[in-house]
Design an enzyme around this catalytic site. Structure first.
Site, mmCIF file in Angstrom:
data_model
loop_
_atom_site.group_PDB
_atom_site.id
_atom_site.type_symbol
_atom_site.label_atom_id
_atom_site.label_comp_id
_atom_site.label_asym_id
_atom_site.label_seq_id
_atom_site.Cartn_x
_atom_site.Cartn_y
_atom_site.Cartn_z
ATOM 1 N N CYS B 35 14.498 57.857 88.101
ATOM 2 C CA CYS B 35 15.928 57.850 88.419
ATOM 3 C C CYS B 35 16.572 56.502 88.130
ATOM 4 C CB CYS B 35 16.152 58.176 89.885
ATOM 5 S SG CYS B 35 15.713 59.853 90.285
ATOM 6 N N ASP B 37 16.425 53.837 90.074
ATOM 7 C CA ASP B 37 16.445 52.950 91.234
ATOM 8 C C ASP B 37 15.598 53.497 92.374
ATOM 9 O OD1 ASP B 37 18.271 54.892 91.924
ATOM 10 O OD2 ASP B 37 19.993 53.567 91.792
ATOM 11 N N CYS B 60 19.547 48.091 89.800
ATOM 12 C CA CYS B 60 20.547 47.188 89.259
ATOM 13 C C CYS B 60 21.055 46.249 90.345
ATOM 14 C CB CYS B 60 21.696 48.005 88.688
ATOM 15 S SG CYS B 60 22.463 49.051 89.903
ATOM 16 N N CYS B 104 24.316 53.577 94.975
ATOM 17 C CA CYS B 104 23.406 52.523 95.442
ATOM 18 C C CYS B 104 23.507 52.365 96.957
ATOM 19 C CB CYS B 104 23.735 51.192 94.771
ATOM 20 S SG CYS B 104 23.452 51.214 92.994
#
Lengths: 392, 277
Positions: B35, B37, B60, B104
């Site tokens: 994926c 992350d 990231c 995130c």
């Protein structure tokens, strides 16, 4: 401000100072319209013609085969749509899975938006990014209107055997287009020897400004314009010429033609030093793309178990500019279509960094990058839950 | 280039609480390499209080910053208080995230939930449900929850927050159905509460101040102006324009077209901005 170390030349290049110099008069005193009847405009037309000659010379083409456009994407769209228009009965396009979006998305749109009126074959690539000519041969059929294959890949720098592939298409009377945006100015091209019908190039990839492109159209190849308007470019592309940029592109092509061999040598040496050192000093670093069949300026390296955007931003803190094929840098959620087509595993695709050099890079810059990258990767790996567990 | 706030940059360049607590009382492991992350959160919990939190993240800048922020937010909190933290809280702590990066903050919330469930020895709620997006393994329950919590209205927003639909795109129709379903339910429920988000006045004032400081004031200052928050009463935001703005004939346009629009986008979409004269 930190000094900029620019290693992102496949994205765009610095405009050469010599190019800026020749452009300047066309922003000020030489503002005439090349189409005008008066001598004032006529002088500008001469400058455009002179530039056209220089571009033709770099490609081994004739001046009347050069059509100015606004960018590589416009050249690509013009070529493909023209070929389809001039072959209304043929509804098959052959291209690759690793094309730039200017071709890839156009072909996919032609397929889906026309309710599958067009069939699109996207050739696959091997794990080193190279094409299989047998698969290509099989893809060509009587319905194929045009083949569009990039000369060199923007992400890996892998060079495709365009001469052979063009010949195979021409043997079957199929039009052949190549997106040569990354190749022009970096490797020798001679269109006298290769019967390519259409070739796209973009000014800002070879030290000319952004906003100027060229579509080469072989004399005799049927052509339907994309931008319809005035009589400019002999009716092949309406719109008043972007004179300053055309003059600049002419100069850039002249420079490229004059210095290609020595520059390639210089850039290749720097690229090889950078690549060799990074692959040696960073564990789990992998080169993406064929080692030899490659542009001399490009190196695409995957640093496993870390994510590309994070690497780029740490590099950015040192002023080092490069690109990544990671999902997070693209705004989409999937990593680069090129790396996925090559079957690069996710552990590596998300951590890919593309370095693309130019004649303006120095050995000191390369040394600086070699010095900084290992610690960046090490720090991010120390933070990555997968690094420690990779053996499991 | 993403536009990250200074706070995101700070937490990315110098993340806090990186590591893994040995014999942690609560561990939350979410995301995957595929994926792009992943986050492993470990909590040291004594007497139902989170006394330490550490993380390891692959991802990231915003994923790393969200993880760092999350560990800072939960340290010292009773477990039940920490459980109330939402992804919006994490994003807010960081002064906002680009909309494409909201997932995130969702990953942070999911890791926290997983760690708390692990501590309490109960199964995870979100692990249940039917997978809607096969590319990223997102279930309908996760999608519905994000729609509800962050008041999402489009498939694009759902992708930004949960990643669902960001791959092949086959599930877009199903995502739209889920949006329609949740939004139909919620309009019925939410109307009497005035506004889609439950927010205390204090939270509202804080968020308005943040948006003014981060986005609006710098723009006005370029033209020699400034803005002060005078009062917030329900949806009415009373401000006073200063400097060049105070005497500018276009100040009403600035107020409505710019200030109000920005605040509606970022705080609550029912806000009405008025000038205090």
């Amino acid at each position: 401000m930190t000094n900029i170390i620019y290693m992102d030349n496949n994205a765009t290049t610095r405009v050469a100072p010599e190019v800026v110099d020749v452009m300047m008069p066309y922003f000020s005193e030489q503002y005439g319209n090349p189409s005008s009847m008066h001598n004032f405009g006529g002088k500008v037309m001469s400058a455009v013609s002179e530039a056209r000659d220089k571009i033709a010379a770099l490609l081994g083409a004739d001046a009347d085969e050069i059509v100015f456009t606004s960018c590589g994407t416009e050249s690509d769209s013009t070529a493909l749509l023209s070929a389809l228009k001039s072959n209304p009965d043929k509804r098959h396009i052959v291209t690759t899975r690793v094309e730039h979006p200017a071709i890839k998305n156009l072909a996919e749109n032609l397929r889906s938006l026309t309710g599958h009126k067009y069939r699109v074959t996207q050739l696959s690539v091997a794990s080193d990014g190279t094409l299989d000519l047998d698969e290509y041969e099989k893809a060509l059929d009587d319905e194929t209107a045009i083949v569009s294959i990039m000369w060199a890949n923007n992400e890996t720098g892998v060079i495709f055997p365009i001469e052979k592939m063009c010949k195979m298409a021409k043997d079957r009377d199929i039009l052949f287009h190549t997106d040569a945006v990354q190749a022009v100015g970096k490797i020798p091209i001679n269109l006298k020897e290769i019967p390519i019908d259409f070739l796209s190039l973009s000014g800002h990839k070879l030290h000319a400004p952004k906003g100027i492109g060229v579509l080469y159209v072989r004399r005799g190849t049927p052509f339907a314009p994309f931008m319809i308007g005035g009589h400019q470019e002999h009716g092949r592309r309406g719109g008043t010429e972007n004179v300053a940029s055309i003059v600049g592109l002419g100069k850039a092509c002249e420079l490229a033609a004059a210095h290609m061999a020595e520059e390639n040598d210089q850039v290749r040496k720097l690229r090889d030093k950078l690549e060799k050192n990074l692959l040696e000093s960073v564990p789990n670093a992998i080169l993406n793309g064929h080692k030899n069949d490659r542009l001399p300026n490009t190196s695409n390296i995957s640093f496993e178990y870390v994510e590309g955007e994070s690497i780029l931003l740490h590099m950015d803190a040192f002023g080092i500019c490069a690109s990544s094929g990671s999902a997070c840098t693209s705004g989409s959620l999937e990593p680069s279509h090129v790396l996925r087509a090559m079957g690069v595993p996710f552990t590596a695709a998300h951590g890919s960094i593309r370095f693309s050099l130019s004649i303006y890079n120095t050995e000191e810059e390369v040394d600086f990058v070699i010095e900084k990258i290992p610690a960046i990767i090490e720090n991010l790996r120390a933070m990555s839950p997968f690094w420690q567990d990779r053996e499991k | 280039m993403w536009e990250y706030t200074d706070k995101v940059k700070e937490h990315f360049m110098n993340p806090l609480n990186v590591g893994e607590i040995e014999n942690a009382e609560g561990t939350g492991d979410v995301g995957s390499l595929a994926c792009g992350d992943a986050l492993k959160l470990t909590l040291k919990i004594v007497d139902d209080i989170i006394v330490d939190a550490q993380f390891k993240t692959f991802g990231c800048a915003s994923a790393i910053a969200s993880s760092s922020a999350l560990t800072e937010m939960v340290k010292g909190l009773p477990v039940d208080e920490a459980a109330k933290i939402t992804n919006e809280d994490i994003a807010q702590f960081l002064g906002g995230l680009p909309k494409e990066k909201m997932h995130c903050s969702v990953m942070g919330r999911e890791a926290l939930e997983a760690a708390i469930a692990n501590y309490k020895g109960v199964p995870l709620r979100v692990a249940e449900g039917d997978v809607v997006c096969e590319c990223f393994g997102v279930t309908d329950l996760e999608v519905k929850r994000a729609i509800q919590e962050s008041n999402l209205h489009t498939v694009e927003e759902v992708t930004n927050f949960t990643k669902a639909g960001g791959g092949c795109g086959k599930c877009h129709d199903r995502l739209q159905e889920l949006i329609d379903e949740v939004q139909k339910d919620s309009t019925a429920k939410i109307i009497p509460m005035k506004g889609p988000k439950r927010m205390t006045t204090l939270q509202k004032i804080k968020m308005i101040e943040e948006v003014l400081e981060r986005e609006i004031r710098p723009v006005l200052k370029k033209d020699g102006g400034d803005i002060e928050l005078v009062d917030v009463d329900g949806d009415y935001v009373l401000v006073s324009l200063r400097g060049a703005c105070g005497s500018c004939a276009k100040s009403q346009t600035t107020l409505k077209e710019y200030v109000e629009k920005k605040l509606r986008e970022q705080v609550i979409d029912t806000l009405i901005v008025e000038e205090d004269k």
